[in-house]
Scaffold this motif. Structure first.
Motif, mmCIF file in Angstrom:
data_model
loop_
_atom_site.group_PDB
_atom_site.id
_atom_site.type_symbol
_atom_site.label_atom_id
_atom_site.label_comp_id
_atom_site.label_asym_id
_atom_site.label_seq_id
_atom_site.Cartn_x
_atom_site.Cartn_y
_atom_site.Cartn_z
ATOM 1 N N ALA A 37 -12.696 -22.956 9.126
ATOM 2 C CA ALA A 37 -13.900 -22.176 8.846
ATOM 3 C C ALA A 37 -14.957 -23.115 8.283
ATOM 4 O O ALA A 37 -14.668 -23.929 7.406
ATOM 5 C CB ALA A 37 -13.592 -21.075 7.846
ATOM 6 N N VAL A 38 -16.163 -23.005 8.797
ATOM 7 C CA VAL A 38 -17.294 -23.797 8.327
ATOM 8 C C VAL A 38 -18.297 -22.820 7.733
ATOM 9 O O VAL A 38 -18.671 -21.829 8.374
ATOM 10 C CB VAL A 38 -17.942 -24.601 9.474
ATOM 11 N N PHE A 39 -18.712 -23.087 6.492
ATOM 12 C CA PHE A 39 -19.641 -22.187 5.824
ATOM 13 C C PHE A 39 -20.514 -22.960 4.849
ATOM 14 O O PHE A 39 -20.264 -24.132 4.568
ATOM 15 C CB PHE A 39 -18.883 -21.062 5.111
ATOM 16 N N GLU A 40 -21.547 -22.290 4.362
ATOM 17 C CA GLU A 40 -22.461 -22.901 3.401
ATOM 18 C C GLU A 40 -22.373 -22.126 2.100
ATOM 19 O O GLU A 40 -22.456 -20.905 2.088
ATOM 20 C CB GLU A 40 -23.887 -22.848 3.938
ATOM 21 N N GLN A 41 -22.189 -22.852 1.002
ATOM 22 C CA GLN A 41 -22.078 -22.249 -0.328
ATOM 23 C C GLN A 41 -23.004 -23.029 -1.256
ATOM 24 O O GLN A 41 -22.856 -24.234 -1.418
ATOM 25 C CB GLN A 41 -20.621 -22.333 -0.826
ATOM 26 N N ASP A 42 -23.964 -22.345 -1.858
ATOM 27 C CA ASP A 42 -24.905 -22.975 -2.795
ATOM 28 C C ASP A 42 -25.572 -24.208 -2.201
ATOM 29 O O ASP A 42 -25.707 -25.239 -2.853
ATOM 30 C CB ASP A 42 -24.207 -23.331 -4.109
ATOM 31 N N GLY A 43 -25.941 -24.125 -0.926
ATOM 32 C CA GLY A 43 -26.630 -25.222 -0.264
ATOM 33 C C GLY A 43 -25.740 -26.356 0.211
ATOM 34 O O GLY A 43 -26.218 -27.348 0.741
ATOM 35 N N LYS A 44 -24.427 -26.224 0.022
ATOM 36 C CA LYS A 44 -23.485 -27.264 0.451
ATOM 37 C C LYS A 44 -22.665 -26.759 1.629
ATOM 38 O O LYS A 44 -22.157 -25.644 1.611
ATOM 39 C CB LYS A 44 -22.536 -27.642 -0.686
ATOM 40 N N ARG A 45 -22.521 -27.618 2.643
ATOM 41 C CA ARG A 45 -21.682 -27.286 3.797
ATOM 42 C C ARG A 45 -20.231 -27.529 3.411
ATOM 43 O O ARG A 45 -19.886 -28.600 2.898
ATOM 44 C CB ARG A 45 -22.060 -28.163 4.982
ATOM 45 N N MET A 46 -19.380 -26.548 3.663
ATOM 46 C CA MET A 46 -17.974 -26.633 3.282
ATOM 47 C C MET A 46 -17.102 -26.266 4.470
ATOM 48 O O MET A 46 -17.548 -25.586 5.398
ATOM 49 C CB MET A 46 -17.692 -25.709 2.100
ATOM 50 N N GLN A 47 -15.840 -26.720 4.417
ATOM 51 C CA GLN A 47 -14.862 -26.388 5.440
ATOM 52 C C GLN A 47 -13.547 -26.030 4.754
ATOM 53 O O GLN A 47 -13.171 -26.643 3.759
ATOM 54 C CB GLN A 47 -14.603 -27.573 6.359
ATOM 55 N N LEU A 48 -12.868 -25.050 5.299
ATOM 56 C CA LEU A 48 -11.527 -24.694 4.843
ATOM 57 C C LEU A 48 -10.638 -24.539 6.065
ATOM 58 O O LEU A 48 -11.073 -24.023 7.097
ATOM 59 C CB LEU A 48 -11.534 -23.368 4.079
ATOM 60 N N ALA A 49 -9.390 -24.973 5.929
ATOM 61 C CA ALA A 49 -8.402 -24.811 7.000
ATOM 62 C C ALA A 49 -7.460 -23.675 6.629
ATOM 63 O O ALA A 49 -7.126 -23.481 5.450
ATOM 64 C CB ALA A 49 -7.622 -26.105 7.192
ATOM 65 N N PHE A 50 -7.020 -22.932 7.644
ATOM 66 C CA PHE A 50 -6.125 -21.794 7.459
ATOM 67 C C PHE A 50 -4.983 -21.877 8.455
ATOM 68 O O PHE A 50 -5.152 -22.380 9.562
ATOM 69 C CB PHE A 50 -6.881 -20.477 7.690
ATOM 70 N N ASP A 51 -3.814 -21.357 8.055
ATOM 71 C CA ASP A 51 -2.688 -21.301 8.985
ATOM 72 C C ASP A 51 -2.839 -20.084 9.898
ATOM 73 O O ASP A 51 -3.831 -19.355 9.814
ATOM 74 C CB ASP A 51 -1.346 -21.292 8.229
ATOM 75 N N SER A 52 -1.870 -19.842 10.738
ATOM 76 C CA SER A 52 -1.968 -18.755 11.709
ATOM 77 C C SER A 52 -1.917 -17.369 11.071
ATOM 78 O O SER A 52 -2.220 -16.374 11.723
ATOM 79 C CB SER A 52 -0.874 -18.875 12.762
ATOM 80 N N GLN A 53 -1.551 -17.289 9.781
ATOM 81 C CA GLN A 53 -1.550 -16.022 9.068
ATOM 82 C C GLN A 53 -2.821 -15.830 8.251
ATOM 83 O O GLN A 53 -2.976 -14.805 7.587
ATOM 84 C CB GLN A 53 -0.359 -15.997 8.117
ATOM 85 N N GLY A 54 -3.706 -16.819 8.245
ATOM 86 C CA GLY A 54 -4.949 -16.714 7.503
ATOM 87 C C GLY A 54 -4.865 -17.225 6.077
ATOM 88 O O GLY A 54 -5.759 -16.988 5.273
ATOM 89 N N ASN A 55 -3.779 -17.943 5.755
ATOM 90 C CA ASN A 55 -3.629 -18.510 4.414
ATOM 91 C C ASN A 55 -4.266 -19.902 4.383
ATOM 92 O O ASN A 55 -4.075 -20.686 5.313
ATOM 93 C CB ASN A 55 -2.145 -18.637 4.051
ATOM 94 N N PRO A 56 -5.001 -20.218 3.304
ATOM 95 C CA PRO A 56 -5.600 -21.558 3.234
ATOM 96 C C PRO A 56 -4.528 -22.641 3.171
ATOM 97 O O PRO A 56 -3.485 -22.462 2.547
ATOM 98 C CB PRO A 56 -6.424 -21.523 1.952
ATOM 99 N N VAL A 57 -4.795 -23.752 3.848
ATOM 100 C CA VAL A 57 -3.865 -24.883 3.878
ATOM 101 C C VAL A 57 -4.661 -26.181 3.758
ATOM 102 O O VAL A 57 -5.872 -26.194 3.951
ATOM 103 C CB VAL A 57 -3.028 -24.926 5.178
ATOM 104 N N GLN A 58 -3.967 -27.268 3.482
ATOM 105 C CA GLN A 58 -4.616 -28.575 3.463
ATOM 106 C C GLN A 58 -4.821 -29.023 4.899
ATOM 107 O O GLN A 58 -4.004 -28.752 5.766
ATOM 108 C CB GLN A 58 -3.742 -29.586 2.719
ATOM 109 N N LYS A 59 -5.900 -29.751 5.157
ATOM 110 C CA LYS A 59 -6.187 -30.224 6.509
ATOM 111 C C LYS A 59 -5.180 -31.229 6.968
ATOM 112 O O LYS A 59 -4.580 -31.944 6.287
ATOM 113 C CB LYS A 59 -7.575 -30.873 6.571
#
Length: 59
Positions: A37-59
């Protein structure tokens, strides 16, 4: 694509002011698919990775 909705929900809950730019699939040989997922938070571009169940994981 089942993890896209949980990924969006996670971002909405944990980053309520974020603007989501997109969610895509990461294919790596011999590993389960992950979603980025790529999103912007407080003017900063951020990325988070998720597993196939939608749980956040390390890249």
């Amino acid at each position: 694509m089942a993890a896209i909705a949980p990924a969006k929900a996670y971002i909405a809950k944990n980053y309520p002011t974020a603007k989501l730019h997109g969610v895509g699939i990461i294919h790596v040989s011999n590993q389960p698919d992950r979603y980025m997922a790529v999103f912007e938070q407080d003017g900063k571009r951020m990325q988070l990775a998720f597993d196939s169940q939608g749980n956040p994981v390390q890249k």
